[in-house]
Design an enzyme around this catalytic site. Structure first.
Site, short mmCIF file in Angstrom:
data_model
loop_
_atom_site.label_atom_id
_atom_site.label_comp_id
_atom_site.label_asym_id
_atom_site.label_seq_id
_atom_site.Cartn_x
_atom_site.Cartn_y
_atom_site.Cartn_z
N ASP A 92 0.86 -1.18 0.00
CA ASP A 92 0.00 0.00 0.00
C ASP A 92 0.89 1.23 0.00
OD1 ASP A 92 0.93 0.34 2.58
OD2 ASP A 92 -0.89 -0.39 3.52
N GLY A 94 0.86 3.83 2.10
CA GLY A 94 1.02 4.52 3.37
C GLY A 94 -0.06 5.54 3.63
N TYR A 96 -3.28 5.15 4.19
CA TYR A 96 -4.18 4.80 5.31
C TYR A 96 -3.46 4.98 6.64
CZ TYR A 96 -7.39 2.34 8.33
OH TYR A 96 -8.24 2.03 9.36
N ASP A 146 -2.83 8.31 -1.85
CA ASP A 146 -4.17 8.90 -1.78
C ASP A 146 -4.46 9.36 -0.37
OD1 ASP A 146 -4.31 6.38 -0.60
OD2 ASP A 146 -6.39 6.06 -1.21
N GLN A 194 -11.64 6.99 -4.78
CA GLN A 194 -12.09 7.55 -3.51
C GLN A 194 -13.44 8.25 -3.71
OE1 GLN A 194 -11.10 7.11 -0.50
NE2 GLN A 194 -9.03 6.27 -0.68
N ASP A 271 -7.64 -7.64 1.08
CA ASP A 271 -6.70 -7.75 2.18
C ASP A 271 -7.37 -7.23 3.43
OD1 ASP A 271 -5.16 -4.97 3.26
OD2 ASP A 271 -6.29 -4.77 1.39
#
Length: 376
Positions: A92, A94, A96, A146, A194, A271
């Site tokens: 990912d 980062g 989140y 994002d 998003q 995931d």
């Protein structure tokens, strides 16, 4: 990377496919165990390969950047060389993790400044920098940077955040396309849709992401507190727009029932930390329902944890013994719980695949969701 769709379910949007990478094939639908710091918690690599038979695992950009650091990873030959995993890896961005540091982060057009949860040191993630970090980690599949919005959030904030995420995506693509990996194999970039739970924003974001024509696409910003029906509605409308011939990855979701419903809506990749996190705390997913291993009812039950699942941990250890381990705070308890849950999650998506191929996925899914509601 190639993605070949092999079967389509006649009664839903579910499909089976094969995603081919330089580190091997990924059979979809697939669940990807989360290896936050380069390790799937409490599970050996050998168990991931043999008992669980995971096609792909995740690494975490934020955590690996902070520790062990990029110099160590590059010297080791990337995360594959560092942890010995020879199959595909997805990282990912980062985003989140930065989202979860709401008390210490500052979001600007340039990027996000945050403080390390380890020592309080100050760092900045930009779209370009995150691409470089993931190049160094060596993930087969890299995620665009994002902003993950909270739930609920007002429309104005959701739109502002989404628009910035799209501008960041353009910067990610530019950086990705002008750079190459360090380790001699091909890496791929997935954009992220998003827009919170606002229908028009999700449609707009999905159209923009689809227009970038990358090899796969992701749906982010869900499973952050919204009702399940809102999540399913959002997935459905997004998948109407994302191209069918490319893999769709639903980030951070979720419960076994969530996964089955999302497969029916056309999602291919999943995931979540839930199987290992719950497993370490004694909540086990089984073919007969969800077991709380700390319950007194298991104290004299000498039957296997889950005879219907197969696998070493599920059939070798008894419920009474595993309850004893949890009540005694033994480390082995968390290992067994994690192994059971990950084995179950991979079994579940492979059963889904088999039933899609057999043409009876929806009836099987509905029965399985009811079974998963049972708490023991």
């Amino acid at each position: 990377m190639t993605f070949t769709i092999q079967h389509n379910d006649p009664a839903s949007q579910a499909r089976t496919g094969t995603l081919t990478t330089d580190h091997g094939p990924i059979q979809t639908p697939i669940f990807m165990p989360v290896g936050t710091a380069g390790t799937v918690k409490a599970v050996h690599q050998r168990e991931l390969e043999t008992d669980i038979n995971a096609d792909i695992i995740l690494g975490n950009t934020y955590h690996l950047y902070l520790r062990p650091g990029l110099d160590v990873l590059q010297q080791a030959g990337g995360l594959h060389g560092f942890n010995g995993w020879k199959r595909p890896i997805l990282t990912d961005s980062g985003g989140y993790q930065v989202y979860s540091l709401s008390n210490t982060r500052k979001i600007k057009e340039e990027g996000v400044t945050f403080k390390s949860h380890i020592d309080g040191s100050k760092h900045t993630f930009t779209p370009e920098g995150v691409m470089d970090i993931q190049r160094t980690i060596g993930a087969d599949i890299m995620m665009a940077f994002d902003e993950c919005t909270p739930y609920p959030c007002d429309y104005a904030y959701a739109k502002k955040s989404m628009d910035m995420t799209h501008r960041w995506l353009d910067r990610c693509i530019t950086r990705f396309d002008e750079t190459e990996g360090h380790y001699g194999y091909t890496q791929y970039l997935f954009p992220i849709v998003q827009g919170s739970t606002y229908t028009d924003l999700r449609r707009e974001s999905a159209a923009i992401v689809a227009g970038k024509e990358r090899v796969g696409n992701a749906i982010g910003g869900l499973a952050v507190g919204e009702p399940a029906e809102e999540m399913y509605k959002t997935i459905d409308l997004v998948n109407e727009i994302l191209p069918r011939h490319k893999p769709r990855y639903l980030m951070g979701v979720g419960t076994p029932a969530n996964i089955l419903e999302a497969i029916a809506l056309g999602v291919d990749m999943f995931d979540c930390v839930m199987p290992t996190r719950n497993g370490r705390h004694g909540l086990l997913f089984t073919t007969e329902g969800i077991m709380n291993m700390k319950n007194e009812k298991w104290s004299r039950d000498f039957s296997p944890i889950d005879a219907g699942l197969g696998g070493y941990a599920s059939t070798f250890y008894t419920k009474a013994y595993v309850r004893h381990l949890f009540k005694s705070d033994e480390l082995l308890a968390g290992q067994i719980g994690s192994l059971q849950n990950l084995t179950f999650y991979l079994w579940l998506v492979r059963q889904a695949r088999a039933h899609i191929e057999a043409g009876d996925f929806v009836s099987w899914k509905n029965d399985m969701v009811k079974r998963l509601m049972v708490r023991m």
